[in-house]
Design a protein around this motif. Structure first.
Motif, PDB file in Angstrom:
ATOM      1  N   ASP A   1     -29.850 -33.528 -16.441  1.00  0.00           N
ATOM      2  CA  ASP A   1     -28.801 -33.854 -17.408  1.00  0.00           C
ATOM      3  C   ASP A   1     -28.534 -35.358 -17.436  1.00  0.00           C
ATOM      4  O   ASP A   1     -28.172 -35.911 -18.488  1.00  0.00           O
TER       5      ASP A   1
ATOM      6  N   GLU B   1     -35.002 -40.136 -13.592  1.00  0.00           N
ATOM      7  CA  GLU B   1     -36.096 -40.421 -14.521  1.00  0.00           C
ATOM      8  C   GLU B   1     -37.442 -40.458 -13.798  1.00  0.00           C
ATOM      9  O   GLU B   1     -38.454 -39.988 -14.329  1.00  0.00           O
TER      10      GLU B   1
ATOM     11  N   ASP C   1     -30.693 -37.125 -19.872  1.00  0.00           N
ATOM     12  CA  ASP C   1     -30.316 -36.941 -21.268  1.00  0.00           C
ATOM     13  C   ASP C   1     -28.955 -37.524 -21.600  1.00  0.00           C
ATOM     14  O   ASP C   1     -28.782 -38.180 -22.630  1.00  0.00           O
ATOM     15  N   SER C   2     -27.958 -37.287 -20.700  1.00  0.00           N
ATOM     16  CA  SER C   2     -26.591 -37.695 -21.018  1.00  0.00           C
ATOM     17  C   SER C   2     -26.138 -38.946 -20.282  1.00  0.00           C
ATOM     18  O   SER C   2     -25.062 -39.466 -20.561  1.00  0.00           O
TER      19      SER C   2
END
Length: 580
Positions: free
Chosen positions: A334, A185, A337-338
Protein backbone atom coordinates in the motif's frame (compact mmCIF):
# COMPACT_ATOMS: atom_id res chain seq x y z
CA UNK A 1 9.98 31.76 54.08
CA UNK A 2 12.25 29.49 56.11
CA UNK A 3 11.43 30.19 59.76
CA UNK A 4 13.50 27.49 61.44
CA UNK A 5 16.19 25.00 60.46
CA UNK A 6 16.93 22.08 62.81
CA UNK A 7 20.01 19.95 62.28
CA UNK A 8 20.96 16.87 64.30
CA UNK A 9 24.05 14.66 64.03
CA UNK A 10 25.30 16.05 60.73
CA UNK A 11 29.12 15.97 60.55
CA UNK A 12 30.38 18.02 63.51
CA UNK A 13 26.92 19.35 64.37
CA UNK A 14 25.25 17.49 67.22
CA UNK A 15 22.07 19.55 67.49
CA UNK A 16 21.46 23.13 66.39
CA UNK A 17 18.35 25.16 65.64
CA UNK A 18 18.67 28.21 63.43
CA UNK A 19 15.91 30.76 64.06
CA UNK A 20 15.60 32.69 60.80
CA UNK A 21 13.66 35.90 60.31
CA UNK A 22 12.28 37.88 57.40
CA UNK A 23 14.75 40.17 55.67
CA UNK A 24 18.51 39.70 55.55
CA UNK A 25 19.99 36.90 57.73
CA UNK A 26 23.77 36.59 57.95
CA UNK A 27 25.71 33.52 59.16
CA UNK A 28 29.32 34.10 60.18
CA UNK A 29 32.02 32.27 62.10
CA UNK A 30 35.61 31.11 62.01
CA UNK A 31 36.81 29.06 59.06
CA UNK A 32 35.96 25.41 59.69
CA UNK A 33 33.37 26.20 62.33
CA UNK A 34 30.61 24.49 60.32
CA UNK A 35 29.04 27.16 58.11
CA UNK A 36 29.36 25.06 54.96
CA UNK A 37 27.86 22.06 56.81
CA UNK A 38 24.73 24.11 57.52
CA UNK A 39 24.40 24.89 53.81
CA UNK A 40 25.00 21.23 52.97
CA UNK A 41 22.32 20.20 55.47
CA UNK A 42 19.91 22.67 53.90
CA UNK A 43 20.72 21.12 50.53
CA UNK A 44 19.45 17.78 51.83
CA UNK A 45 16.00 19.36 52.16
CA UNK A 46 16.23 20.30 48.49
CA UNK A 47 16.63 16.67 47.47
CA UNK A 48 20.39 16.65 47.04
CA UNK A 49 22.12 13.30 47.44
CA UNK A 50 23.05 12.41 50.99
CA UNK A 51 25.94 10.24 52.08
CA UNK A 52 26.41 8.12 55.19
CA UNK A 53 29.64 10.11 55.70
CA UNK A 54 27.47 13.00 56.89
CA UNK A 55 26.32 11.08 59.97
CA UNK A 56 28.09 12.33 63.08
CA UNK A 57 30.52 9.94 64.74
CA UNK A 58 28.70 7.80 67.30
CA UNK A 59 25.20 8.56 65.95
CA UNK A 60 22.98 6.10 64.09
CA UNK A 61 21.34 8.70 61.85
CA UNK A 62 21.50 12.33 60.77
CA UNK A 63 18.41 14.50 60.31
CA UNK A 64 17.53 17.91 58.94
CA UNK A 65 14.16 19.59 59.39
CA UNK A 66 12.98 22.88 57.94
CA UNK A 67 9.86 24.79 58.88
CA UNK A 68 8.52 27.02 56.10
CA UNK A 69 5.81 29.62 55.98
CA UNK A 70 4.39 28.92 52.51
CA UNK A 71 1.58 31.49 52.64
CA UNK A 72 3.08 33.29 49.63
CA UNK A 73 3.33 30.09 47.57
CA UNK A 74 -0.24 28.83 47.04
CA UNK A 75 0.94 26.56 44.23
CA UNK A 76 3.14 24.67 46.72
CA UNK A 77 0.18 24.24 49.05
CA UNK A 78 -1.94 22.98 46.15
CA UNK A 79 0.76 20.50 45.14
CA UNK A 80 0.84 19.12 48.69
CA UNK A 81 -2.94 18.89 48.82
CA UNK A 82 -3.02 16.99 45.50
CA UNK A 83 -0.67 14.43 47.04
CA UNK A 84 -2.91 14.04 50.08
CA UNK A 85 -0.51 15.88 52.41
CA UNK A 86 -2.32 17.96 55.01
CA UNK A 87 -1.23 21.56 55.65
CA UNK A 88 -2.22 23.65 58.66
CA UNK A 89 -1.75 27.42 58.93
CA UNK A 90 0.20 27.43 55.62
CA UNK A 91 3.17 25.75 57.36
CA UNK A 92 5.26 23.19 55.50
CA UNK A 93 7.66 21.01 57.50
CA UNK A 94 10.21 19.11 55.45
CA UNK A 95 12.35 16.43 57.06
CA UNK A 96 15.19 14.28 55.77
CA UNK A 97 17.01 11.46 57.55
CA UNK A 98 20.14 9.58 56.55
CA UNK A 99 20.99 6.39 58.42
CA UNK A 100 24.56 5.33 59.14
CA UNK A 101 24.04 2.54 56.58
CA UNK A 102 23.31 5.11 53.89
CA UNK A 103 19.53 4.70 53.67
CA UNK A 104 17.69 7.98 53.19
CA UNK A 105 14.07 8.83 54.08
CA UNK A 106 12.03 12.00 53.64
CA UNK A 107 8.77 13.47 54.92
CA UNK A 108 6.57 16.46 54.17
CA UNK A 109 4.26 17.43 57.04
CA UNK A 110 4.71 13.97 58.51
CA UNK A 111 3.83 12.10 55.29
CA UNK A 112 6.55 9.97 53.73
CA UNK A 113 7.63 11.27 50.30
CA UNK A 114 10.31 10.39 47.77
CA UNK A 115 13.47 12.45 47.42
CA UNK A 116 12.12 13.64 44.05
CA UNK A 117 8.97 15.05 45.65
CA UNK A 118 11.06 16.55 48.45
CA UNK A 119 13.26 18.27 45.86
CA UNK A 120 10.21 19.57 43.98
CA UNK A 121 8.77 21.13 47.12
CA UNK A 122 12.06 22.31 48.60
CA UNK A 123 13.30 24.03 45.45
CA UNK A 124 10.05 25.94 45.19
CA UNK A 125 10.78 27.36 48.65
CA UNK A 126 14.58 27.80 48.72
CA UNK A 127 17.17 28.71 46.11
CA UNK A 128 20.86 28.32 46.96
CA UNK A 129 23.46 30.47 45.17
CA UNK A 130 27.16 30.09 45.69
CA UNK A 131 30.48 29.92 43.89
CA UNK A 132 29.34 26.73 42.17
CA UNK A 133 25.98 28.23 41.21
CA UNK A 134 27.76 31.30 39.83
CA UNK A 135 29.58 29.01 37.44
CA UNK A 136 26.26 28.12 35.85
CA UNK A 137 26.26 31.64 34.43
CA UNK A 138 28.96 30.43 32.08
CA UNK A 139 26.51 27.99 30.46
CA UNK A 140 24.56 29.22 27.40
CA UNK A 141 21.32 27.68 28.68
CA UNK A 142 21.57 29.60 31.98
CA UNK A 143 22.35 32.88 30.21
CA UNK A 144 19.40 32.42 27.88
CA UNK A 145 17.13 31.64 30.85
CA UNK A 146 18.23 34.84 32.63
CA UNK A 147 17.40 36.98 29.59
CA UNK A 148 14.05 35.28 28.99
CA UNK A 149 13.06 35.63 32.64
CA UNK A 150 13.97 39.32 32.65
CA UNK A 151 12.17 40.03 29.39
CA UNK A 152 9.02 38.12 30.27
CA UNK A 153 9.77 35.77 27.38
CA UNK A 154 9.56 32.41 29.16
CA UNK A 155 6.06 31.66 27.84
CA UNK A 156 7.09 32.66 24.32
CA UNK A 157 10.17 30.45 24.61
CA UNK A 158 7.86 27.57 25.56
CA UNK A 159 5.72 28.24 22.49
CA UNK A 160 8.82 28.17 20.29
CA UNK A 161 9.92 24.86 21.84
CA UNK A 162 6.44 23.40 21.26
CA UNK A 163 6.38 24.59 17.64
CA UNK A 164 9.87 23.19 17.07
CA UNK A 165 8.80 19.81 18.49
CA UNK A 166 5.77 19.79 16.18
CA UNK A 167 7.97 20.42 13.12
CA UNK A 168 10.49 17.81 14.27
CA UNK A 169 7.79 15.16 14.67
CA UNK A 170 6.43 15.77 11.16
CA UNK A 171 9.94 15.66 9.71
CA UNK A 172 10.58 12.39 11.50
CA UNK A 173 7.34 11.03 10.04
CA UNK A 174 8.39 12.14 6.55
CA UNK A 175 11.82 10.55 6.93
CA UNK A 176 10.33 7.32 8.26
CA UNK A 177 7.66 7.11 5.54
CA UNK A 178 10.21 7.89 2.82
CA UNK A 179 12.52 5.16 4.05
CA UNK A 180 9.73 2.61 4.41
CA UNK A 181 8.33 3.46 0.98
CA UNK A 182 11.75 3.10 -0.65
CA UNK A 183 12.20 -0.28 1.05
CA UNK A 184 8.75 -1.35 -0.13
CA UNK A 185 9.53 -0.33 -3.71
CA UNK A 186 12.73 -2.37 -3.66
CA UNK A 187 10.83 -5.37 -2.28
CA UNK A 188 7.68 -4.90 -4.32
CA UNK A 189 8.10 -8.01 -6.54
CA UNK A 190 8.83 -10.21 -3.56
CA UNK A 191 5.93 -8.73 -1.61
CA UNK A 192 3.53 -9.33 -4.49
CA UNK A 193 4.68 -12.97 -4.63
CA UNK A 194 4.12 -13.38 -0.88
CA UNK A 195 0.68 -11.83 -1.03
CA UNK A 196 -0.30 -13.95 -4.04
CA UNK A 197 0.70 -17.31 -2.58
CA UNK A 198 -0.77 -16.59 0.86
CA UNK A 199 -4.02 -15.26 -0.56
CA UNK A 200 -4.35 -18.30 -2.83
CA UNK A 201 -3.69 -20.64 0.10
CA UNK A 202 -6.63 -19.15 2.03
CA UNK A 203 -5.21 -20.24 5.36
CA UNK A 204 -7.58 -20.48 8.32
CA UNK A 205 -6.40 -20.29 11.96
CA UNK A 206 -6.42 -23.78 13.55
CA UNK A 207 -6.69 -25.50 10.19
CA UNK A 208 -3.35 -27.27 10.57
CA UNK A 209 -4.56 -29.10 13.70
CA UNK A 210 -7.79 -30.22 12.04
CA UNK A 211 -5.94 -31.38 8.90
CA UNK A 212 -3.47 -33.42 10.94
CA UNK A 213 -6.30 -35.16 12.79
CA UNK A 214 -8.12 -36.00 9.56
CA UNK A 215 -4.96 -37.40 7.93
CA UNK A 216 -4.37 -39.67 10.90
CA UNK A 217 -7.97 -40.90 10.87
CA UNK A 218 -8.04 -41.57 7.11
CA UNK A 219 -4.67 -43.35 7.22
CA UNK A 220 -5.88 -45.78 9.93
CA UNK A 221 -9.48 -46.43 8.87
CA UNK A 222 -9.30 -50.24 8.99
CA UNK A 223 -7.68 -50.30 12.41
CA UNK A 224 -10.23 -47.85 13.78
CA UNK A 225 -13.10 -49.99 12.32
CA UNK A 226 -11.78 -53.09 14.10
CA UNK A 227 -11.47 -51.21 17.39
CA UNK A 228 -15.00 -49.85 17.05
CA UNK A 229 -16.47 -53.28 16.25
CA UNK A 230 -14.69 -54.82 19.21
CA UNK A 231 -15.89 -52.07 21.53
CA UNK A 232 -19.47 -52.41 20.26
CA UNK A 233 -19.32 -56.19 20.89
CA UNK A 234 -18.08 -55.65 24.44
CA UNK A 235 -20.89 -53.23 25.15
CA UNK A 236 -23.80 -54.87 23.32
CA UNK A 237 -22.76 -58.44 22.52
CA UNK A 238 -25.55 -61.03 22.35
CA UNK A 239 -24.19 -63.17 25.18
CA UNK A 240 -21.47 -61.37 27.17
CA UNK A 241 -22.24 -57.72 26.32
CA UNK A 242 -22.16 -55.21 29.15
CA UNK A 243 -25.72 -54.13 28.47
CA UNK A 244 -26.98 -57.70 28.95
CA UNK A 245 -24.96 -57.99 32.14
CA UNK A 246 -26.50 -54.78 33.43
CA UNK A 247 -29.96 -56.11 32.56
CA UNK A 248 -29.30 -59.18 34.72
CA UNK A 249 -28.04 -56.92 37.49
CA UNK A 250 -31.27 -54.92 37.33
CA UNK A 251 -33.37 -58.02 37.81
CA UNK A 252 -31.31 -59.11 40.82
CA UNK A 253 -31.46 -55.66 42.38
CA UNK A 254 -35.22 -55.44 41.83
CA UNK A 255 -35.71 -58.69 43.75
CA UNK A 256 -33.55 -57.36 46.60
CA UNK A 257 -35.50 -54.08 46.72
CA UNK A 258 -38.71 -55.98 47.37
CA UNK A 259 -37.11 -57.29 50.53
CA UNK A 260 -35.31 -54.06 51.50
CA UNK A 261 -36.77 -50.85 50.05
CA UNK A 262 -33.66 -48.87 51.14
CA UNK A 263 -31.83 -50.38 48.17
CA UNK A 264 -33.99 -48.40 45.75
CA UNK A 265 -31.38 -45.65 45.62
CA UNK A 266 -29.00 -48.17 44.05
CA UNK A 267 -31.66 -48.86 41.45
CA UNK A 268 -31.44 -45.22 40.31
CA UNK A 269 -27.68 -45.48 39.96
CA UNK A 270 -27.93 -48.70 37.99
CA UNK A 271 -30.63 -47.29 35.74
CA UNK A 272 -28.40 -44.31 35.00
CA UNK A 273 -25.47 -46.56 34.14
CA UNK A 274 -27.71 -48.57 31.79
CA UNK A 275 -28.84 -45.42 29.98
CA UNK A 276 -25.26 -44.07 29.64
CA UNK A 277 -23.97 -47.39 28.37
CA UNK A 278 -26.78 -47.57 25.80
CA UNK A 279 -25.86 -44.07 24.58
CA UNK A 280 -22.23 -45.12 24.31
CA UNK A 281 -23.23 -48.13 22.22
CA UNK A 282 -25.16 -45.93 19.75
CA UNK A 283 -22.22 -43.47 19.48
CA UNK A 284 -19.77 -46.29 18.72
CA UNK A 285 -22.12 -47.70 16.11
CA UNK A 286 -22.43 -44.33 14.39
CA UNK A 287 -18.67 -43.81 14.49
CA UNK A 288 -18.10 -47.24 12.94
CA UNK A 289 -20.65 -46.54 10.22
CA UNK A 290 -18.92 -43.25 9.41
CA UNK A 291 -15.49 -44.80 8.90
CA UNK A 292 -14.83 -45.01 5.19
CA UNK A 293 -11.49 -45.71 3.57
CA UNK A 294 -11.33 -42.97 0.91
CA UNK A 295 -7.90 -42.84 -0.79
CA UNK A 296 -8.95 -39.83 -2.83
CA UNK A 297 -9.87 -37.78 0.24
CA UNK A 298 -6.68 -38.88 1.99
CA UNK A 299 -4.60 -37.61 -0.93
CA UNK A 300 -6.38 -34.25 -0.90
CA UNK A 301 -5.89 -33.78 2.82
CA UNK A 302 -2.21 -34.73 2.66
CA UNK A 303 -1.63 -32.25 -0.16
CA UNK A 304 -3.34 -29.53 1.89
CA UNK A 305 -1.17 -30.44 4.87
CA UNK A 306 1.93 -30.09 2.72
CA UNK A 307 0.86 -26.64 1.51
CA UNK A 308 0.26 -25.47 5.08
CA UNK A 309 3.60 -26.90 6.23
CA UNK A 310 5.51 -25.21 3.40
CA UNK A 311 3.95 -21.79 3.90
CA UNK A 312 4.18 -21.79 7.69
CA UNK A 313 7.83 -22.87 7.52
CA UNK A 314 8.55 -19.90 5.22
CA UNK A 315 6.50 -17.35 7.18
CA UNK A 316 6.96 -17.75 10.90
CA UNK A 317 6.18 -21.36 11.76
CA UNK A 318 2.42 -21.05 12.40
CA UNK A 319 -0.69 -20.16 10.43
CA UNK A 320 -1.15 -17.07 12.62
CA UNK A 321 2.38 -15.88 11.82
CA UNK A 322 1.81 -16.49 8.10
CA UNK A 323 -1.40 -14.42 8.23
CA UNK A 324 0.53 -11.62 10.01
CA UNK A 325 3.06 -11.74 7.15
CA UNK A 326 0.19 -11.42 4.68
CA UNK A 327 -1.17 -8.31 6.46
CA UNK A 328 2.28 -6.70 6.71
CA UNK A 329 3.07 -7.40 3.07
CA UNK A 330 -0.23 -5.86 1.97
CA UNK A 331 0.52 -2.78 4.10
CA UNK A 332 3.98 -2.40 2.53
CA UNK A 333 2.53 -2.67 -0.95
CA UNK A 334 0.00 0.00 0.00
CA UNK A 335 2.95 2.31 0.66
CA UNK A 336 4.03 1.94 -2.94
CA UNK A 337 0.61 3.03 -4.14
CA UNK A 338 -0.52 5.50 -1.47
CA UNK A 339 2.80 6.62 0.05
CA UNK A 340 3.14 9.46 -2.41
CA UNK A 341 -0.17 10.96 -1.31
CA UNK A 342 0.75 10.57 2.35
CA UNK A 343 4.13 12.20 1.77
CA UNK A 344 2.44 15.09 0.01
CA UNK A 345 0.11 15.65 2.94
CA UNK A 346 2.98 15.49 5.41
CA UNK A 347 5.06 17.89 3.33
CA UNK A 348 2.18 20.39 3.33
CA UNK A 349 1.84 19.95 7.10
CA UNK A 350 5.56 20.57 7.50
CA UNK A 351 5.31 23.84 5.55
CA UNK A 352 2.43 25.02 7.75
CA UNK A 353 4.18 24.10 11.02
CA UNK A 354 7.48 25.60 9.86
CA UNK A 355 5.67 28.87 9.20
CA UNK A 356 4.25 28.78 12.74
CA UNK A 357 7.72 28.10 14.12
CA UNK A 358 9.19 30.99 12.14
CA UNK A 359 6.53 33.40 13.44
CA UNK A 360 6.94 32.28 17.05
CA UNK A 361 10.71 32.47 16.68
CA UNK A 362 10.51 36.04 15.36
CA UNK A 363 8.36 37.07 18.31
CA UNK A 364 10.85 35.50 20.72
CA UNK A 365 13.76 37.25 19.00
CA UNK A 366 11.98 40.60 19.27
CA UNK A 367 11.35 40.08 22.99
CA UNK A 368 14.97 39.11 23.53
CA UNK A 369 16.29 42.17 21.68
CA UNK A 370 14.22 44.51 23.85
CA UNK A 371 15.18 42.62 26.99
CA UNK A 372 18.87 42.61 26.07
CA UNK A 373 18.98 46.42 25.85
CA UNK A 374 17.10 46.87 29.13
CA UNK A 375 19.17 44.25 30.97
CA UNK A 376 22.43 45.87 29.83
CA UNK A 377 21.32 49.26 31.18
CA UNK A 378 20.10 47.93 34.51
CA UNK A 379 23.17 45.79 35.19
CA UNK A 380 25.50 48.61 34.14
CA UNK A 381 23.74 50.86 36.66
CA UNK A 382 24.39 48.30 39.43
CA UNK A 383 28.03 47.52 38.64
CA UNK A 384 29.48 50.61 40.40
CA UNK A 385 27.67 49.68 43.62
CA UNK A 386 29.33 46.24 43.47
CA UNK A 387 32.84 47.56 43.06
CA UNK A 388 32.89 47.37 39.26
CA UNK A 389 32.79 51.11 38.39
CA UNK A 390 33.90 50.56 34.81
CA UNK A 391 31.91 47.36 34.33
CA UNK A 392 29.75 47.00 31.26
CA UNK A 393 27.43 44.14 30.30
CA UNK A 394 26.72 43.20 26.71
CA UNK A 395 23.97 40.75 25.86
CA UNK A 396 24.88 39.32 22.47
CA UNK A 397 22.25 37.59 20.34
CA UNK A 398 24.18 35.41 17.91
CA UNK A 399 22.00 34.30 14.96
CA UNK A 400 21.87 30.61 14.15
CA UNK A 401 19.61 28.09 12.45
CA UNK A 402 16.30 27.72 14.23
CA UNK A 403 16.58 25.38 17.22
CA UNK A 404 14.29 24.35 20.03
CA UNK A 405 15.46 27.37 22.08
CA UNK A 406 15.09 29.89 19.26
CA UNK A 407 16.95 31.37 16.33
CA UNK A 408 19.81 32.84 18.33
CA UNK A 409 22.35 31.96 20.97
CA UNK A 410 22.36 34.24 24.01
CA UNK A 411 25.82 35.13 25.25
CA UNK A 412 26.53 37.39 28.22
CA UNK A 413 29.71 39.38 27.73
CA UNK A 414 31.34 41.83 30.11
CA UNK A 415 34.05 44.43 30.02
CA UNK A 416 35.15 45.17 33.57
CA UNK A 417 37.87 47.69 32.80
CA UNK A 418 38.06 50.86 30.70
CA UNK A 419 39.15 50.43 27.11
CA UNK A 420 38.58 46.67 26.92
CA UNK A 421 36.18 44.94 24.56
CA UNK A 422 33.35 42.98 26.07
CA UNK A 423 34.20 39.29 26.14
CA UNK A 424 32.34 36.15 27.26
CA UNK A 425 32.09 35.77 31.04
CA UNK A 426 34.25 32.64 31.06
CA UNK A 427 37.18 34.54 29.54
CA UNK A 428 37.24 37.70 31.62
CA UNK A 429 35.62 37.15 35.01
CA UNK A 430 37.40 35.94 38.14
CA UNK A 431 35.51 34.02 40.79
CA UNK A 432 34.77 37.17 42.80
CA UNK A 433 33.82 39.15 39.73
CA UNK A 434 31.57 36.39 38.50
CA UNK A 435 29.84 36.28 41.88
CA UNK A 436 29.17 40.00 41.69
CA UNK A 437 27.84 39.76 38.14
CA UNK A 438 25.53 37.00 39.37
CA UNK A 439 24.47 39.15 42.35
CA UNK A 440 23.69 42.06 40.02
CA UNK A 441 21.51 39.81 37.88
CA UNK A 442 19.81 38.32 40.95
CA UNK A 443 19.08 41.79 42.28
CA UNK A 444 17.35 42.79 39.08
CA UNK A 445 15.50 39.49 38.74
CA UNK A 446 14.50 39.43 42.42
CA UNK A 447 10.92 40.54 41.78
CA UNK A 448 10.49 37.91 39.08
CA UNK A 449 11.85 35.08 41.19
CA UNK A 450 8.96 33.45 43.05
CA UNK A 451 11.18 31.41 45.40
CA UNK A 452 10.75 33.12 48.80
CA UNK A 453 14.15 32.26 50.33
CA UNK A 454 17.49 32.96 48.63
CA UNK A 455 20.66 31.53 50.13
CA UNK A 456 24.00 33.11 49.18
CA UNK A 457 26.91 30.85 50.11
CA UNK A 458 30.15 32.86 50.26
CA UNK A 459 29.50 34.83 47.09
CA UNK A 460 31.73 37.51 48.64
CA UNK A 461 34.90 35.58 47.75
CA UNK A 462 37.53 37.88 46.26
CA UNK A 463 36.03 41.18 47.43
CA UNK A 464 36.41 43.34 50.50
CA UNK A 465 36.34 46.85 51.95
CA UNK A 466 34.04 49.35 50.32
CA UNK A 467 32.96 46.80 47.71
CA UNK A 468 31.79 44.56 50.53
CA UNK A 469 29.64 47.39 51.88
CA UNK A 470 28.04 47.80 48.48
CA UNK A 471 27.43 44.09 48.12
CA UNK A 472 25.86 44.08 51.58
CA UNK A 473 23.60 46.98 50.64
CA UNK A 474 22.57 45.11 47.49
CA UNK A 475 21.70 41.98 49.47
CA UNK A 476 19.68 44.12 51.85
CA UNK A 477 17.70 45.49 48.94
CA UNK A 478 17.08 41.97 47.61
CA UNK A 479 15.75 41.20 51.09
CA UNK A 480 12.86 43.60 50.43
CA UNK A 481 11.30 40.93 48.20
CA UNK A 482 12.85 37.73 49.54
CA UNK A 483 14.17 36.28 52.71
CA UNK A 484 17.96 36.36 52.27
CA UNK A 485 20.31 33.98 54.08
CA UNK A 486 23.98 34.76 53.42
CA UNK A 487 27.04 32.85 54.63
CA UNK A 488 29.85 35.41 54.68
CA UNK A 489 33.36 36.13 55.90
CA UNK A 490 33.05 39.87 55.33
CA UNK A 491 32.08 42.13 58.24
CA UNK A 492 30.91 44.75 55.74
CA UNK A 493 28.23 42.32 54.50
CA UNK A 494 27.33 40.90 57.91
CA UNK A 495 26.84 44.43 59.23
CA UNK A 496 24.00 44.96 56.75
CA UNK A 497 22.03 41.95 58.02
CA UNK A 498 18.79 42.32 59.97
CA UNK A 499 19.51 39.05 61.81
CA UNK A 500 23.06 37.90 62.66
CA UNK A 501 23.83 34.25 63.53
CA UNK A 502 27.28 33.05 64.58
CA UNK A 503 28.48 29.47 64.28
CA UNK A 504 31.35 28.24 66.45
CA UNK A 505 32.87 24.91 67.41
CA UNK A 506 34.38 23.41 70.54
CA UNK A 507 35.16 19.99 71.98
CA UNK A 508 32.28 18.35 73.84
CA UNK A 509 32.71 14.89 75.32
CA UNK A 510 35.92 14.47 73.39
CA UNK A 511 34.22 15.18 70.03
CA UNK A 512 34.31 18.46 68.13
CA UNK A 513 30.85 20.00 68.10
CA UNK A 514 29.46 23.03 66.28
CA UNK A 515 26.96 25.37 67.86
CA UNK A 516 25.12 28.54 66.85
CA UNK A 517 23.84 31.63 68.57
CA UNK A 518 21.98 34.75 67.49
CA UNK A 519 24.06 37.80 68.38
CA UNK A 520 22.75 41.25 69.22
CA UNK A 521 24.09 44.28 71.01
CA UNK A 522 27.54 43.80 72.54
CA UNK A 523 27.78 40.19 71.29
CA UNK A 524 27.32 41.35 67.74
CA UNK A 525 29.86 44.12 68.24
CA UNK A 526 32.37 41.53 69.48
CA UNK A 527 31.72 39.29 66.44
CA UNK A 528 32.12 42.23 64.08
CA UNK A 529 35.39 43.17 65.82
CA UNK A 530 36.65 39.62 65.32
CA UNK A 531 35.70 39.66 61.66
CA UNK A 532 37.50 42.98 61.21
CA UNK A 533 40.69 41.21 62.26
CA UNK A 534 41.18 42.97 65.54
CA UNK A 535 41.00 41.98 69.19
CA UNK A 536 37.31 41.53 70.09
CA UNK A 537 38.07 42.89 73.55
CA UNK A 538 39.97 45.94 72.25
CA UNK A 539 38.03 49.18 72.55
CA UNK A 540 39.52 50.36 69.26
CA UNK A 541 38.30 47.25 67.46
CA UNK A 542 34.91 47.45 69.10
CA UNK A 543 34.61 51.14 68.20
CA UNK A 544 35.36 50.26 64.58
CA UNK A 545 32.71 47.51 64.72
CA UNK A 546 30.12 49.92 66.20
CA UNK A 547 30.85 52.42 63.44
CA UNK A 548 30.37 49.75 60.78
CA UNK A 549 27.08 48.66 62.31
CA UNK A 550 25.95 52.28 62.58
CA UNK A 551 26.50 52.84 58.84
CA UNK A 552 24.29 49.84 58.13
CA UNK A 553 21.48 51.38 60.18
CA UNK A 554 21.75 54.75 58.43
CA UNK A 555 18.80 55.64 56.18
CA UNK A 556 20.94 55.76 53.04
CA UNK A 557 22.08 52.21 53.62
CA UNK A 558 18.73 50.81 54.65
CA UNK A 559 16.37 48.81 52.50
CA UNK A 560 14.25 51.88 51.86
CA UNK A 561 16.92 53.56 49.75
CA UNK A 562 16.55 52.31 46.19
CA UNK A 563 18.75 53.56 43.34
CA UNK A 564 16.85 55.20 40.47
CA UNK A 565 18.08 52.52 38.07
CA UNK A 566 16.16 49.84 39.95
CA UNK A 567 13.00 51.94 39.98
CA UNK A 568 13.11 52.41 36.22
CA UNK A 569 13.71 48.69 35.84
CA UNK A 570 10.18 47.98 37.05
CA UNK A 571 8.60 50.16 34.36
CA UNK A 572 10.93 48.81 31.68
CA UNK A 573 10.18 45.20 32.61
CA UNK A 574 6.44 45.96 32.64
CA UNK A 575 6.72 47.15 29.04
CA UNK A 576 8.55 43.98 28.06
CA UNK A 577 6.11 41.59 29.73
CA UNK A 578 3.75 40.04 27.13
CA UNK A 579 0.05 40.82 27.55
CA UNK A 580 -1.92 38.34 29.64
Amino acid sequence: MLTELRIRNVAIIEAVTLPLRPGFNALTGETGAGKSIIVEALGLLLGERGSADLVRTGADRASVEGVFDASTRPEVLRALDERGIEVENDLVVLRREIAVGGRSRAWANGSAVTSTVLAEIGRALVNIHGQHESQTLLEPNAQRAVLDAFGGALEQATRVATAYDDVSRVREQIASLTTRRADAERRADYLRHVVKELEEAKLVPGEDVRIEEEVRRLAHTEELRLHAAHLRQVIDGEEEGALRQLGAAQRVLAAACRLDPTLERLQDILDGAFVQLGELAREVEQYEAGLDADPTRLGEVERRRDVIFRLTKKHGGTIEAALDTLRESRAELDLVDSGGLDLGALAQREVELAAVLAREGERLTALRRKAATALERDVDALFPELGLPDGRLQVALVPRAMARSGAEEVELRVALNVGLEARPLARVASGGELARVMLALKTILARLDQVPTLVFDEVDTGIGGRVGLRVGDTMRRVAEHHQVFAISHLPQIAARAHNHIVVSKAARGGITTADIRVVEGDERVAEMARMLGGDPESEVSRAHARELLATAAAPTADAGARPPALTTTRARRARLRPPE
